[in-house]
Design a protein around this motif. Structure first.
Motif, PDB file in Angstrom:
ATOM      1  N   ALA A  48       0.799  -1.222   0.000  1.00 28.44           N
ATOM      2  CA  ALA A  48       0.000   0.000   0.000  1.00 28.44           C
ATOM      3  C   ALA A  48       0.829   1.269   0.000  1.00 28.44           C
ATOM      4  N   SER A  49       2.021   1.241   0.592  1.00 28.05           N
ATOM      5  CA  SER A  49       2.793   2.474   0.710  1.00 28.05           C
ATOM      6  C   SER A  49       4.253   2.169   0.991  1.00 28.05           C
ATOM      7  N   HIS A  50       5.093   3.171   0.747  1.00 28.70           N
ATOM      8  CA  HIS A  50       6.517   3.054   1.004  1.00 28.70           C
ATOM      9  C   HIS A  50       6.964   4.134   1.976  1.00 28.70           C
ATOM     10  N   ASP A 109      11.894  13.724   1.066  1.00 25.91           N
ATOM     11  CA  ASP A 109      11.431  14.450   2.246  1.00 25.91           C
ATOM     12  C   ASP A 109      10.042  15.029   2.013  1.00 25.91           C
ATOM     13  N   ALA A 110       9.781  15.472   0.797  1.00 26.24           N
ATOM     14  CA  ALA A 110       8.462  16.026   0.491  1.00 26.24           C
ATOM     15  C   ALA A 110       7.374  14.965   0.631  1.00 26.24           C
ATOM     16  N   GLU A 111       7.675  13.751   0.200  1.00 27.41           N
ATOM     17  CA  GLU A 111       6.712  12.659   0.318  1.00 27.41           C
ATOM     18  C   GLU A 111       6.494  12.284   1.783  1.00 27.41           C
ATOM     19  N   ILE A 161       2.968  12.375   3.938  1.00 26.27           N
ATOM     20  CA  ILE A 161       2.469  11.301   4.799  1.00 26.27           C
ATOM     21  C   ILE A 161       2.168  11.840   6.191  1.00 26.27           C
ATOM     22  N   ALA A 162       3.049  12.728   6.689  1.00 25.72           N
ATOM     23  CA  ALA A 162       2.834  13.312   8.016  1.00 25.72           C
ATOM     24  C   ALA A 162       1.549  14.127   8.043  1.00 25.72           C
ATOM     25  N   ARG A 163       1.289  14.886   6.968  1.00 22.04           N
ATOM     26  CA  ARG A 163       0.053  15.680   6.922  1.00 22.04           C
ATOM     27  C   ARG A 163      -1.174  14.772   6.905  1.00 22.04           C
ATOM     28  N   ASN A 164      -1.107  13.704   6.125  1.00 21.60           N
ATOM     29  CA  ASN A 164      -2.237  12.765   6.099  1.00 21.60           C
ATOM     30  C   ASN A 164      -2.419  12.074   7.443  1.00 21.60           C
ATOM     31  N   ARG A 167       2.733   5.885  -3.516  1.00 21.41           N
ATOM     32  CA  ARG A 167       3.470   6.883  -2.766  1.00 21.41           C
ATOM     33  C   ARG A 167       2.549   8.064  -2.483  1.00 21.41           C
ATOM     34  N   ALA A 168       2.779   8.682  -1.352  1.00 25.84           N
ATOM     35  CA  ALA A 168       1.956   9.833  -1.008  1.00 25.84           C
ATOM     36  C   ALA A 168       2.136  10.935  -2.045  1.00 25.84           C
TER      37      ALA A 168
END
Length: 536
Positions: free
Chosen positions: A483-485, A491-493, A497-500, A534-535
């Motif tokens: 589902a995700s990495h 760093d932007a990705e 993820i942190a925002r989500n 990826r986010a």
């Protein structure tokens, strides 16, 4: 998971990992205690067994092999039991079950009135040990972050070292108990009884350890799982639990995706990715056993005696090397996340195989002679073998075998690997005493040949897993639904993820916009053969 620039390993997380590892201390102690038992004169006297060099020792060597063989057989049953109970009732309940069975087995061994009772106790103790050998490193890996998982799971190896060391020194101390005393059997009964203490401690305090958050997610107990992750990964520098939210966000996305794929019977052999995992787990644990570690740990006292050491010296050497193994396992815990699992396994297997080759050559040349220098050199390579093992292999194997499996198959896959370790030990442990007595140095060739093949297999088949989340390791084996990495993304990705993750509800649920993004990625992944989202 990493908050920007910081590793989150709070005191509670560390204490939980160390506390459950007391169960593997008892496992290691039970495996090693026979090594000191066979060095106690009162053991041979009580059971009317001939000592080394006396007529009838062939029968004694068969009994010693049987005591270890039935223990491994019980451990295999324990592994199979753990594969079911860890999923059905949870990791914590399975730890409790393993401790209870191990206590019963240890009590029967220490109170044995005859060899039959002793053998029965070893089977039961082995079953408890097998359960704990599977579930403890699996639990440790599931409550740790990606960046600290190696070190945290290595606590199992450290506790194995403490178990070996405790067994060695207790056995050495009991050697001096007066052999003419009416209580002479204390010399071998007390060490066996001591095996019950660590699981008693774990059983008494087990209600204070949390359920595995990944198991809770699998039971749809999201709110509990979210709360556990926050407690495990909390830190003063992260009052909003950003790191815990990131960890849980990626975990939950993977679980939502996994629901689309219902597990089938023998799922660990169904897909190409799972067959590769099964092959790697089997080669890893069986290969480690054929390196000869159980031969050295369980029969070191007999090997030292064959090399000309008498009296308490074999027991003293046995106790000394087990103490040094603690340092080796701690070293592994500190550096396995930096240098990687595959690197450690390659260095370790090459080193111990080289030591075994030298031991074989020296034993073939000097065994039965009075050449002290040659015999001492053989003793040195026994030491070198064990220390090299503990610096690179002992803890690493438990990290690797428990982390390569997807969440829904981790208990079955880890059980497969540990079961293969004990199954291979049926060959090495049962065969070693009569083989060392009958064919001497030639027995080492039985270990050297498969070890060379094992080194080649590690190089070509084993992927490196350091730094990756448990969920994304599947990519390395060719899983079609990841589902995700986290490993290797920008760093932007990570910030996305942190925002989500900050949008998670109080119950830990993924918000609808993030859930839609996950579903879109799943559809795209099916069309592309490998689903990696990826986010955005």
């Amino acid at each position: 998971m990493l908050a920007p620039g910081k590793l989150i390993v709070n005191t509670y997380n560390l204490l939980v990992v160390v506390f459950v590892a007391l169960g593997t201390l008892a496992t290691a102690y039970g495996l090693a205690v026979i090594g000191s038992t066979v060095g106690q004169p009162s053991f041979y006297t009580y059971f009317n067994l001939a000592t080394q060099g006396e007529p009838g020792y062939a029968h004694t060597s068969n009994i010693i092999g049987a005591l270890n063989g039935v223990n491994s057989a019980g451990a295999i049953l324990g592994c199979l039991t753990s594969a079911w109970t860890a999923d059905k009732y949870g990791r914590r309940r399975t730890i409790q079950l393993g401790c209870a069975i191990l206590i019963l087995g240890g009590a029967l061994c220490s109170g044995a009135a005859n060899i039959g009772m002793f053998l029965a106790g070893r089977v039961i103790a082995g079953m408890g040990a097998g359960i704990l050998a599977v579930v403890v490193p699996m639990y440790q890996s599931e409550v740790s972050t990606a960046e600290t998982r190696g070190a945290m799971t290595c606590v199992t190896g450290i506790m194995y070292a403490f178990g070996y060391s405790l067994s060695g020194w207790v056995g050495f101390g009991c050697y001096f108990f007066p052999p003419d005393s009416v209580h002479a059997t204390f010399g071998w009964r007390f060490p066996l009884a001591l095996q019950c203490l660590p699981p008693l401690i774990v059983l008494a305090g087990s209600n204070f350890i949390p359920y595995s958050p990944r198991w809770l997610l699998g039971q749809d107990r999201r709110e509990e799982a979210f709360e556990v992750v926050q407690h495990l990964h909390a830190s003063r520098g992260d009052p909003d639990h950003i790191a815990a939210r990131q960890e849980f966000y990626l975990m939950e996305k993977q679980f939502d995706l996994d629901k689309q794929y219902k597990p089938r019977f023998l799922e660990i052999f169904r897909t190409k990715a799972n067959r590769r995992r099964s092959l790697v787990a089997t080669i890893l644990m069986a290969g480690d056993q054929f390196l000869g570690i159980f031969v050295m740990t369980n029969y070191g006292v007999l090997i030292y005696a064959s090399l000309g050491l008498t009296g308490f010296k074999p027991l003293l050497l046995n106790a000394c090397w087990t103490t040094f193994t603690i340092i080796g396992n701690i070293w592994t815990a500190l550096y396995v996340d930096r240098y990687g699992r595959k690197t450690f396994l390659l260095i370790g297997t090459c080193g111990v195989t080289t030591a075994m080759i030298f031991l074989c050559a020296l034993t073939a040349t000097y065994l039965g002679t009075t050449n002290t220098a040659g015999l001492n050199a053989a003793v040195f390579f026994v030491w070198f073998f064990i220390l090299w093992w503990c610096f690179f292999i002992d803890a690493t194997q438990y990290v690797y075998v428990s982390e390569i499996w997807p969440n829904n198959l981790r208990s079955q896959g880890t059980a497969l690997g540990i079961a293969m370790f004990y199954l291979a030990s049926e060959v090495t442990l049962v065969a070693a005493p009569p083989a060392l007595d009958k064919i001497g140095w030639r027995f080492y060739l039985v270990l050297i040949c498969p070890s060379i093949c094992y080194i080649i297999a590690i190089w070509f088949l084993f992927p490196e897993t350091k730094g990756r989340t448990l969920e994304e390791i599947g990519t390395l084996f060719g899983d079609e639904h990841v589902a995700s990495h986290w490993y290797g993304i920008s760093d932007a990705e990570k910030e996305e993820i942190a925002r989500n993750a900050l949008k998670l509800t109080k119950s830990g649920g993924i918000p609808e916009d993030s859930r839609e993004m996950s579903s879109l990625g799943a559809v795209e992944g099916k069309g592309g053969g490998e689903m990696v989202e990826r986010a955005r």
